[in-house]
Enzyme design. Structure first.
Site, PDB file in Angstrom:
ATOM      1  N   ASP A 350      -9.658  -0.272   9.810  1.00  0.00           N
ATOM      2  CA  ASP A 350      -9.134  -1.519  10.340  1.00  0.00           C
ATOM      3  C   ASP A 350      -9.689  -2.652   9.494  1.00  0.00           C
ATOM      4  OD1 ASP A 350      -7.736  -3.079  12.281  1.00  0.00           O
ATOM      5  OD2 ASP A 350      -9.661  -3.597  13.180  1.00  0.00           O
ATOM      6  N   ASP A 654     -12.626  -1.480  15.592  1.00  0.00           N
ATOM      7  CA  ASP A 654     -13.447  -2.098  16.630  1.00  0.00           C
ATOM      8  C   ASP A 654     -12.666  -2.480  17.874  1.00  0.00           C
ATOM      9  OD1 ASP A 654     -11.966  -4.118  15.531  1.00  0.00           O
ATOM     10  OD2 ASP A 654     -13.643  -5.505  15.210  1.00  0.00           O
ATOM     11  N   ASP A 658      -7.519   0.500  18.412  1.00  0.00           N
ATOM     12  CA  ASP A 658      -7.935   1.564  17.497  1.00  0.00           C
ATOM     13  C   ASP A 658      -8.290   2.865  18.222  1.00  0.00           C
ATOM     14  OD1 ASP A 658      -7.791  -0.128  15.216  1.00  0.00           O
ATOM     15  OD2 ASP A 658      -9.714  -1.009  15.782  1.00  0.00           O
TER      16      ASP A 658
END
Length: 924
Positions: A350, A654, A658
């Site tokens: 990410d 985070d 996700d």
């Protein structure tokens, strides 16, 4: 249709036990406000009490379903689910049946110890769904039957009218009907670092979550403004509920090591059973031994061949890896993840908060004359302003100074220094403007004292700017305006230059805006208007004319400096890094270029992924490194496709968005400081410092742990092989007594495992550990070379130990002394062979090879003390059937056992020369 997709469609389109309903929160963003209210049988006055009851019966409460976890007892029983353990248990049961209680007790004891270690080290049970449930709001302000009231968020139903204001957590998925400067923070859901400005205008039906500006989503936070909206989805039907369903339906994949161990266990079990059967048949039918004696001999052979200490050594080696990683800020939640890290070939990361700091930073300032660059990242005030690579001072650039002054005065945020760390109170973009001023040497408090604020027009989405009025103590009055560049540019007729005001050059500013946007920067414009000192009230018509363009500010959430280095280290280690983000494509590509990813020209958006078939995406997924505006389903799909192509995939992130991909990935990695609890609970590893670079340290430790596991296996298996061959040789040569009893075999296996084999878990990393490609996880645990090494050393151990046993019997010293010599010879062989195992292919005959592992010599000392007790202590003699031996016999044992060190080093030398010759011929 895959089960997970079918499960998703059923949950989105149907409600069990009722007729089909519109897919909640899926197409409402494409529906007008009036049509939405009509479809939900609601109005701005809210639902009637009767309608609330009907909707609650139809849609259920606004909560996510509970997830049952395995009990501690079931988790303990699962530790026995291993084919080698089955063989040991069967051996223990049959041994007890023929009333060899000591042998049976030791076998069962070993099995229980292994199960206990595995149970303790397994870690926490999966808790991702519980963490997502904690994100739900607890209360909501609603209008029902024309009356406003506060209710529990769990009581919300589709059709309820909800009021939102700054600081609220959105309690359900809401179609916005009225907004006043509404902004929501959706980073945990979409991955976009900036607060999103909301509107009421419908958007195209295929818009990804981050582009549905007329929607407010459950679990996100209102950072600015107010709004009225209608609930269109609750509980499992929300986007947050969709992620919860994805997490619940996503299967965790088996780690490469567990797959290899399972394969190895099946082959080893088959080999052991065949060997034991041959031993039994040969003894009964060739040498006419009794069935009971041959059964005991076959049990001895099976016990000898089974590396019962291997599960414990593997567990302890991985646990040591956990401790090493913890010291480097990588917290492992699931033990096998240690080894999996060493096999990672792709990291899907990410962007926001992982590769970047999730802290906006001013990267550039454009004036009518110059383009300035600002160094530094995050909210740290360390950094300089430069022009053409040279550091500048504000006194030499008055236009730059005026831009920074405008940015700090037309600002509602503040900075606080807390524990040597700057914190922003207010909007992150405004905080970044304050930090830029600090880098230029300005002080907010001094400016506010010099130019106190008299009035302001707050930022609202319909105007797209903010304005403040200031009066200096010298009688000067100024209006500063900050906002969207296109809006400010349209309001300005002039621009500020060193020679004063000049007609605005719109083409210049538009070109600069386009260039900054292409670098992934968010652009803000600054303008000023001098007014009469008696002017005390600020109105919109004050800004109709007279505004002077000052400059542009380019803001970006920059990559962590350590992440740039870490990405390059990944490339050297043969690991491909891919960025998967909910942010915009231009921003993602700009960050990718700064990180120096391999492919920084191609980007696939979420809308592209929707249109590509599985086969089409499978063909592109290896080459494309940047994915933007993606949904949780897209992340999950990308991870799965990479795994289908044989990659071992790590997913870092985070946000709650996700969590499904973190759970599906071979090694899910969450951020410890700024990561959501949902991400942490779905991950195998948590980075305590939120530093992408820490994952590289973890990969290094993972590769080292696997190397050490391989060394431990290479050490343990020849011991078992040698013991099995000794028992087999005794039967083949017609000896009446076995050289080793089952209890003696288990003694050797356990004491050498917990002393000698354990030291290999502390072996330091090889020099080239991060300069070699990831290992092929499809290869078996033991290569052809290692199988040869096991067989070669097993034969050496068998020949030496059996020879000493036969020698003792020829001297008529008695079976107890012959067995005592055999056991001690076997242990001494292992002590010498331990040094061989430290380096699989290179020579150990050097100073580093002999003393490079500080745990080896203490372990040898402990083992010698144990063996002396085994040989001379009366209780041990009675338990294991041993007797004392003299110094001359010890000398013979050491001399014979040392042969393994010489022979294996000679074998290494021959193999190195053969490989060197092959490499030379290949290079010709």
């Amino acid at each position: 249709m895959p089960f997970s997709l079918l499960h998703y469609v059923k949950n989105r389109w149907f409600k069990t036990g009722t007729s089909a309903i519109k897919p909640l929160s899926t197409h409402w963003h494409n529906t007008s406000s009036e049509q939405t209210l009509n479809d939900l049988s609601s109005s701005l006055q809210g639902l009637s009490n009767e309608a609330v009851l009907n909707h609650r019966q139809q849609y259920g409460p606004n909560r996510l379903p509970e997830n049952k976890s395995r009990s501690a007892f079931v988790r303990f029983l699962s530790q026995f689910n291993n084919v080698l353990i089955y063989v040991l248990l069967a051996a223990g049961v049959i041994t007890a049946f023929i009333e060899h209680w000591v042998d049976a007790s030791v076998i069962f004891g070993v099995v229980i110890i292994n199960a206990t270690i595995g149970f303790v080290q397994e870690g926490k049970a999966e808790g991702a769904l519980r963490a997502i449930r904690q994100m739900l709001s607890h209360h909501a302000m609603v209008i029902r039957a024309g009356r406003q009231s506060s209710i529990s968020a769990e009581q919300l139903v589709p059709g309820d009218i909800v009021l939102l204001q700054t600081g609220d957590k959105v309690p359900a998925d809401i179609r916005l009907l009225r907004v006043k400067g509404l902004q929501t923070q959706e980073a945990s859901l979409t991955g976009e670092s900036m607060a999103v400005e909301k509107t009421t205008t419908p958007v195209p039906v295929n818009s990804v979550i981050g582009d549905r500006l007329c929607m407010a989503f459950s679990g996100t936070l209102v950072t600015h403004g107010q709004a009225t909206g209608v609930v269109v989805a609750t509980g499992q039907q929300t986007e947050l509920g969709n992620i919860s369903a994805l997490v619940g339906s996503t299967d965790t994949v088996t780690t490469p090591l567990l797959r290899q161990v399972a394969q190895f266990g099946h082959w080893l079990t088959l080999f052991i059973l065949i060997l034991a059967a041959i031993n039994f048949v040969f003894g009964v039918y060739i040498h006419q031994y009794s069935i009971t004696d041959m059964f005991l001999a076959s049990v001895s052979l099976a016990v000898a061949a089974i590396p019962e200490g291997l599960p414990a050594i593997m567990t302890i080696t991985l646990a040591i890896g956990v401790q090493k990683m913890a010291k480097r800020n990588a917290i492992i939640r699931k033990l096998p993840a240690v080894e999996t890290l060493g096999a990672v070939s792709v990291i899907c990361s990410d962007k926001t908060g992982t590769l970047t700091r999730n802290e906006m930073t001013v990267g550039s300032i454009i004036t009518p004359l110059h383009s300035f660059e600002i160094s530094g990242s995050g909210y740290e005030s360390h950094g300089v302003i430069s022009l053409n690579g040279q550091t500048t001072q504000l006194e030499n650039h008055p236009l730059l100074a005026e831009n920074l002054r405008a940015a700090m005065l037309c600002n509602d945020s503040s900075l606080e220094l807390n524990d040597a760390q700057w914190l922003v109170h207010g909007d992150p973009m405004e905080g970044a403007l304050l930090v830029a001023g600090l880098k230029g040497g300005l002080d907010t408090d001094s400016l506010l004292k010099q130019y106190p604020r008299t009035d302001l027009i707050p930022f609202e989405s319909e105007h797209r700017y903010m304005a403040t009025l200031h009066h200096s103590h010298q009688g000067e009055a100024l209006i500063y305006v900050k906002g969207a560049p296109e809006r400010i540019l349209a309001m300005c007729q002039q621009q500020r230059t060193l020679q004063g005001q000049q007609p605005i050059d719109s083409a210049y500013w538009l070109a600069q805006i386009e260039a900054m946007a292409s670098r992934g920067q968010r652009v803000l414009a600054m303008a000023v208007k001098p007014v009469n000192s008696e002017h005390r009230d600020l109105n919109f018509n004050d800004l109709d004319k007279g505004l002077v363009m000052l400059g542009l500010f380019g803001l970006i959430d920059p990559p962590r400096e350590e992440a740039i280095t870490a990405v390059q280290t990944c490339m050297l280690a043969g690991i491909r890094v891919k960025m998967i983000t909910g942010d915009h494509g231009a921003t993602a590509l700009a960050i990718a270029r700064q990180l120096k990813l391999i492919n920084t020209t191609d980007v696939l958006h979420g809308s592209d992924l929707e249109q590509l078939s599985e086969q089409q995406l499978s063909q592109r997924v290896n080459d494309v490194d940047v994915y933007a505006r993606v949904n949780p389903e897209h992340k999950l799909r990308l991870v799965r496709l990479l795994q289908d192509q044989g990659h071992v995939v790590a997913m870092t992130g985070d946000g709650v968005n996700d969590a499904p991909a973190l759970k599906r990935a071979d090694i899910g990695t969450a951020m410890g400081k700024n990561g959501t609890e949902a991400a942490k609970e779905a991950a195998e590893m948590v980075l305590a410092d939120d530093n992408f670079a820490s994952i590289i340290h973890a990969v290094e430790e993972g590769r080292t742990a696997y190397d050490n596991l391989k060394k431990a296996i290479l050490f343990i298996l020849p011991t078992n092989g040698g013991e099995a061959f000794i028992v087999l040789a005794a039967v083949l040569f017609g000896f009446q007594d076995l050289p080793l009893t089952p209890v003696q075999i288990l003694w050797v296996n356990m004491v050498t495992a917990v002393t000698l084999a354990l030291t290999l878990s502390f072996e330091p990393a090889e020099k080239n550990v991060m300069y070699r490609p990831p290992r092929d996880t499809q290869q078996p645990l033991l290569s052809g070379h290692l199988i040869w090494r096991v067989a070669f050393v097993s034969l050496i151990l068998m020949a030496g130990t059996f020879g000493l046993f036969a020698w003792q019997l020829s001297l008529n010293t008695g079976i107890e002394q012959a067995r005592t010599v055999a056991v001690n010879a076997l242990v001494m062989f292992e002590i010498f062979y331990l040094f061989n195992t430290r380096y699989i292919s290179t020579s150990v005959l050097n100073w580093r090879g002999l003393v490079g592992n500080r745990y080896i010599w203490p372990a040898i000392t402990i083992l010698l003390v144990l063996q002396l007790s085994f040989t001379y202590w009366v209780p041990m003699q009675q338990l294991f059937g041993t007797t004392a031996i003299d110094l001359w016999t010890w000398g013979c044992i050491v001399l014979v056992a040392s042969s393994v060190l010489v022979l294996v080093e000679l074998e290494k030398l021959i193999i190195r020369r053969i490989e060197h010759k092959k490499a030379y011929i290949k290079s010709l």
